[in-house]
Design a protein around this motif. Structure first.
Motif, PDB file in Angstrom:
ATOM      1  N   GLN B 265     -33.434  -3.919 -79.360  1.00  0.00           N
ATOM      2  CA  GLN B 265     -34.767  -4.009 -79.960  1.00  0.00           C
ATOM      3  C   GLN B 265     -35.693  -2.922 -79.415  1.00  0.00           C
ATOM      4  OE1 GLN B 265     -36.231  -8.257 -80.731  1.00  0.00           O
ATOM      5  NE2 GLN B 265     -34.541  -8.574 -79.328  1.00  0.00           N
ATOM      6  N   GLU B 266     -35.534  -2.622 -78.130  1.00  0.00           N
ATOM      7  CA  GLU B 266     -36.315  -1.513 -77.563  1.00  0.00           C
ATOM      8  C   GLU B 266     -35.929  -0.205 -78.252  1.00  0.00           C
ATOM      9  OE1 GLU B 266     -35.191  -0.454 -73.558  1.00  0.00           O
ATOM     10  OE2 GLU B 266     -37.224   0.245 -73.097  1.00  0.00           O
ATOM     11  N   THR B 267     -34.642  -0.009 -78.447  1.00  0.00           N
ATOM     12  CA  THR B 267     -34.170   1.251 -79.026  1.00  0.00           C
ATOM     13  C   THR B 267     -34.693   1.455 -80.450  1.00  0.00           C
ATOM     14  OG1 THR B 267     -32.146   0.957 -77.736  1.00  0.00           O
ATOM     15  CG2 THR B 267     -32.102   2.650 -79.447  1.00  0.00           C
ATOM     16  N   THR B 272     -41.029  -3.769 -76.612  1.00  0.00           N
ATOM     17  CA  THR B 272     -41.404  -2.780 -75.601  1.00  0.00           C
ATOM     18  C   THR B 272     -41.386  -3.410 -74.222  1.00  0.00           C
ATOM     19  OG1 THR B 272     -43.697  -3.323 -76.105  1.00  0.00           O
ATOM     20  CG2 THR B 272     -42.809  -1.292 -77.079  1.00  0.00           C
ATOM     21  N   PRO B 273     -40.180  -3.623 -73.697  1.00  0.00           N
ATOM     22  CA  PRO B 273     -40.109  -4.062 -72.296  1.00  0.00           C
ATOM     23  C   PRO B 273     -40.625  -2.926 -71.409  1.00  0.00           C
ATOM     24  CG  PRO B 273     -37.928  -3.461 -73.100  1.00  0.00           C
ATOM     25  CD  PRO B 273     -38.853  -3.382 -74.274  1.00  0.00           C
ATOM     26  N   ARG B 356     -38.897  -3.778 -64.935  1.00  0.00           N
ATOM     27  CA  ARG B 356     -37.900  -3.467 -65.964  1.00  0.00           C
ATOM     28  C   ARG B 356     -36.672  -4.369 -65.805  1.00  0.00           C
ATOM     29  NH1 ARG B 356     -36.501  -0.845 -70.745  1.00  0.00           N
ATOM     30  NH2 ARG B 356     -34.324  -0.238 -70.684  1.00  0.00           N
ATOM     31  N   SER B 458     -28.871   0.091 -68.876  1.00  0.00           N
ATOM     32  CA  SER B 458     -30.136  -0.375 -69.438  1.00  0.00           C
ATOM     33  C   SER B 458     -31.151  -0.719 -68.358  1.00  0.00           C
ATOM     34  CB  SER B 458     -29.889  -1.582 -70.346  1.00  0.00           C
ATOM     35  OG  SER B 458     -29.374  -2.658 -69.595  1.00  0.00           O
TER      36      SER B 458
END
Lengths: 615, 615
Positions: B265-267, B272-273, B356, B458
């Motif tokens: 989902q970030e990619t 936006t973690p 993170r 990651s």
């Protein structure tokens, strides 16, 4: 975005999977049908469990081989679908996955596919269910997402959309740009998986999967004949790259390797070891146990009578019809627990069978255990099981049975199993109709599974069937049966999912009866405990087959499993486990398999029961 | 007929393989080159061993990438061949296998191939050796037995014949009838293997090898972008069929699965973690041990000085240049033995790195162990290794180093490794030129290897390299490195051949030096023991590369291994093992790998040595 995971992606029972998914933070799950079938929870209980865990049931999957089939076949599919839609209503799942057909009857006719999917969607709509149609990468006619979408578009039904799966799209190298042509509201579901870019090519095959001649599927003998025809006189040399052999102890692997070349030379006619002597039946199975009582209780409830005792050793012979089971309580069993230690194979020529085995490098065991015993030819199988080549009551040959002294009850050697078994100290006389041993299932050491198949094929002259994968909740197992021509000797060789897995998967003895329902009832009446089978399994049976009134209820009550193949029907049930052994009652009406279709349910039920009642 | 087996077909050391082949009744063996290289026996000793065991050496194999190449390349190949023919003379082997070329420089020119094979045969004849040319099924230009035979026929040399291999012929579906066209005396060798008829197709790939997004090679994110572009608003759902995940505990697998979706989902830009904070170096490696002395002896001999001691805990800081190793003798080590327990990663923003990690489901460890300690952000990696996000001597940040009180000797934080390390109770001061930790090698739990790569990629923002297979004498291992952009953080993730194999393959700490020869010498002078490398390895190096006078003799004397890639050279050697840990000294002159080429030799040498000198 909401996240979801298919239960098939995780190990364990359905409830373990749901708990793990919830704890990891997933919002929902796809329920994989086999996980539901194997679960002791009812659909309503699964629904409540998911709700408690904060998980939605986003998909029920898969429904297979629905569309583009002749009308009669489609009518059966609609009947099956109706069953599943009812199940989904109980489960509270509103989307079902339909995979593109791989059925041999499916035709390449998009209009027919669209029409039948439209009909399916009509039915689904009655249940408030949406149908998500997905192209399997190996679908018979529909195997790209674009093709699946064209059919969905043509079917034009509000309850019908498509399901996209990254594996099926990317594994075929399809361009995902075309997805832009599909309206988002018609994409009912998105399944994601990655995969290593495996060169699943001949190089990988060669580096990891080679095996010894006779263990695979190549016609190596044919090739060797061609080479010998040229006058080649160099050695026959084995070059085998195999991930399992790399880990296995070198000694047994080398013996197995050499055996494969001996058999190969026999096949091409340049060597003549003693000919195979194919066994004609199972004379007995021998259990060792440190405590005879739990075994005796099960055998008694199964209708066996304690017929005789060995003249010099603590070994009892239990018999029913031609099914004979020896129960051995001598010292060695104290170390290993209750297990299947030996098989007596009825042999037309016991000495010849032993010569064959010895020539093919099988370890030969001492012929005579005590001075007064009948001499018995025996060898050790790769898993350590002792194989005796026997003659039962044949005047010209040494008779193993003569070493046993009859007790009260049945006279030995009778073929009459209608009431002639007398009472016994342990079990009562009652008829379960067991007339012989149907098959024996042996767990093989992980590193020597291929060896076992070659051994039984070449040493015993049995025929090896194809190996099948069986899903256990905690890993994938393999199973391969070896049989003689008339099926009177059947041995199922199994191997666990991992090298550590030796003891999880028990050995078992399957007993043939002509009336499994009656046998199961009488076993229970005599105090025996049958393995409980989840109710969901019977709902699925009802969707797949039609039964006479009350038939399915009887199976459900007793825990009887059902399968059929092109040759007939199969009904079977299981006892609880004693030590490492359990028994199966089977009624085989022409059917040729071993119920592999039902094995995942049985394995899950055994994990659920963890029911070791002794040993 | 005579029977033979390639040593690669069996597990273990070369001598174990020979013994097993002899006991099983084989007449001869093919010596697989890697087995010879990894053996401590000289060629003469191997010859004698085979003779004692009644085994002939029927083939030496393989020689690769010889023919159909430009003249300059061929000259190098002839030089290499001469070395191998000399070796074969010592071994008493009279036939060599030459596989058809897979070299990128090989051209599709049968006349050139025939001419160069003729020249090779001329040379072989001087040594009394026959060359058996075989078509690999995946050969670049020559991949059928008929093609190989046409080239042999055209070359027309008495010392050149063909080798037939059932796998290479039958896997391609070639018709073996054509073998009749080859004169038997030109078939120099026949290699046999069977193989399961694997449908190595998309179905198998799907059923057994799927993995979570980011663990494989698919552009799953690209596909998801396409789907989101349509307005799809259903869940992202994982459907993964994977044989390993089926066996793995569901809890960690589910966490790993969910992490893969968070990263996905970030990619694709829908989540936006906290951004990754890529570590910029290794601050320290921490060993736990129940007994500090064996570790101290090795570190001292490696030129490390005991620089400081933790203010409150039984932890010593050993330092040389920027290489820092903590030795922890607190209670927990008593249970686990000597092992690598923690890694300090130099981080531009330790708190950000921890945020993170936490957002990506890494277990966060307590920040402060004792009231007076500097707060330290730390998480647990999937294998249990603790990862500390550190700042070393950066004024604005808590300084882990400040918890250590300097002892006699080196002042902390020096960049000067030229003689400033003072004497110490354990090791003498001497320069081995170690200036930093080059890489750390961690053995991963078998069922969580893919998870580990995704975690390091990651959570830490490292780049994952391709996974490579490494042959250990007792199985096939996999290894995959994760690094930051400038290579100042390198972690090699390894996994054993089987689930049972956790402890066999030790962890190790590789120390960078600018002069591995000097470092190895001084280590030995200080009483350190280096892993002995078989002499055969150096004979092979001589065949493959040219070295300055005396260079190879130095490597042989010290046990230094050599490799090169497109970017430079690599020289490295190993200490003996302490508990589960050993050290490597590496001199990396531009080279980017980890010496995977040499790993089989190193692993075999470690099995030979079984040299646990403490812990």
């Amino acid at each position: 975005m909401r996240t979801s995971i298919a239960t098939v992606s995780l190990s364990g029972s359905l409830t373990e999977k749901l708990t793990a998914a919830s704890r990891a933070g997933f919002d929902g799950v796809e329920i994989f049908e086999n996980d539901l079938l194997a679960s002791p929870l009812s659909p309503e209980e699964i629904r409540a469990r998911c709700a408690d865990l904060g998980l939605s049931i986003d998909l029920y999957q898969p429904m297979r081989d629905i569309e583009a089939v002749p009308a009669e076949e489609f009518a059966r599919n609609v009947r099956r679908a109706r069953h599943k839609f009812e199940l989904m209503r109980r489960l509270g799942a509103d989307t079902v996955l339909v995979c593109s057909s791989v059925h041999p009857l499916a035709v390449d006719d998009d209009a027919l596919a669209a029409d039948q999917l439209h009909q399916l969607a009509d039915l689904a709509e009655e249940f408030g269910i949406r149908v998500a149609y997905e192209a399997l990468a190996w679908g018979r006619h529909v195997n790209t997402y674009g093709h699946a979408w064209r059919i969905v578009e043509a079917a034009d039904h509000p309850a019908l959309g498509t399901c996209l799966d990254s594996f099926h799209i990317l594994s075929r190298g399809s361009d995902p740009k075309g997805i832009a042509d599909i309206p988002g509201e018609k994409i009912f579901f998105l399944q994601l998986a990655d995969a290593p870019l495996l060169a699943m090519d001949v190089l990988q095959w060669s580096r990891h999967y080679r095996c010894f001649p006779g263990q695979g599927g190549f016609d190596v003998a044919g090739l060797v004949r061609n080479v010998l025809g040229t006058g080649y006189d160099g050695p026959l040399s084995l070059e085998v790259f195999n991930d399992v052999f790399r880990q296995a102890e070198a000694g047994p692997t080398a013996v197995d390797a050499h055996r494969s070349l001996l058999v190969l030379q026999e096949t091409v006619g340049v060597a003549t070891p003693p000919a195979p002597v194919v066994p004609t039946g199972v004379a007995f199975a021998e259990l060792v146990t440190p405590d005879a009582e739990p075994v005796a209780a099960v055998l008694g409830a199964l209708g066996f009578a304690r017929a005789a005792r060995h003249r010099t050793k603590p070994v009892d012979l239990w018999q029913q019809g031609e099914a004979r089971i020896l129960v051995n309580t001598s010292g060695s069993a104290r170390r290993t627990g209750t297990g299947l230690a030996a098989i007596g194979l009825e042999s037309p020529d016991p000495a010849g069978a032993a010569r064959r085995a010895e020539a093919l490098l099988a370890p030969v065991l001492p012929r005579r255990r005590a001075a007064e015993d009948a001499p018995l030819d025996a060898v050790a199988a790769p898993d350590g099981t002792e194989l005796f080549f026997c003659a039962t009551d044949r005047p010209e040959l040494p008779n193993w049975r003569a070493d046993f002294v009859d007790g009260a009850g049945v006279p030995h050697g009778t073929d009459d199993n209608e009431g002639s078994h007398g009472a016994d100290v342990t079990g009562g006389p009652h008829r379960t109709g067991v007339h012989r041993i149907d098959h024996l299932a042996l767990t093989q050491p992980w590193h020597h599974f291929d060896e076992a198949a070659l051994f039984h094929r070449s040493v015993l002259g049995l025929h090896a069937q194809e190996s099948v994968d069986v899903a256990d909740p905690y890993g994938l197992m393999r199973s391969r049966a070896v049989t003689n021509a008339d099926g009177s000797v059947r041995i199922a060789l199994g191997v666990g999912a991992a090298p550590t897995d030796d003891t999880v998967h028990a050995q078992h003895i399957a007993l043939a009866t002509s009336d499994v329902v009656g046998a199961a009832r009488r076993f229970r009446e005599a105090g025996g405990r049958l393995l409980p089978i989840p109710a969901n399994y019977y709902d699925d049976l009802a969707a797949r087959h039609e039964f006479a009134d009350g038939e399915l209820e009887t199976y459900r009550e007793l825990g009887i499993l059902y399968d059929r193949d092109a040759h007939g029907e199969f009904r079977h049930c299981y006892t609880m486990t004693v030590g490492r052994v359990f028994f199966e009652l089977v009624q085989r009406d022409g059917y040729r398999g071993y119920g592999a279709q039902n094995a995942p349910v049985r394995l899950a039920a055994q994990h659920t029961a963890r029911a070791v009642i002794g040993g």
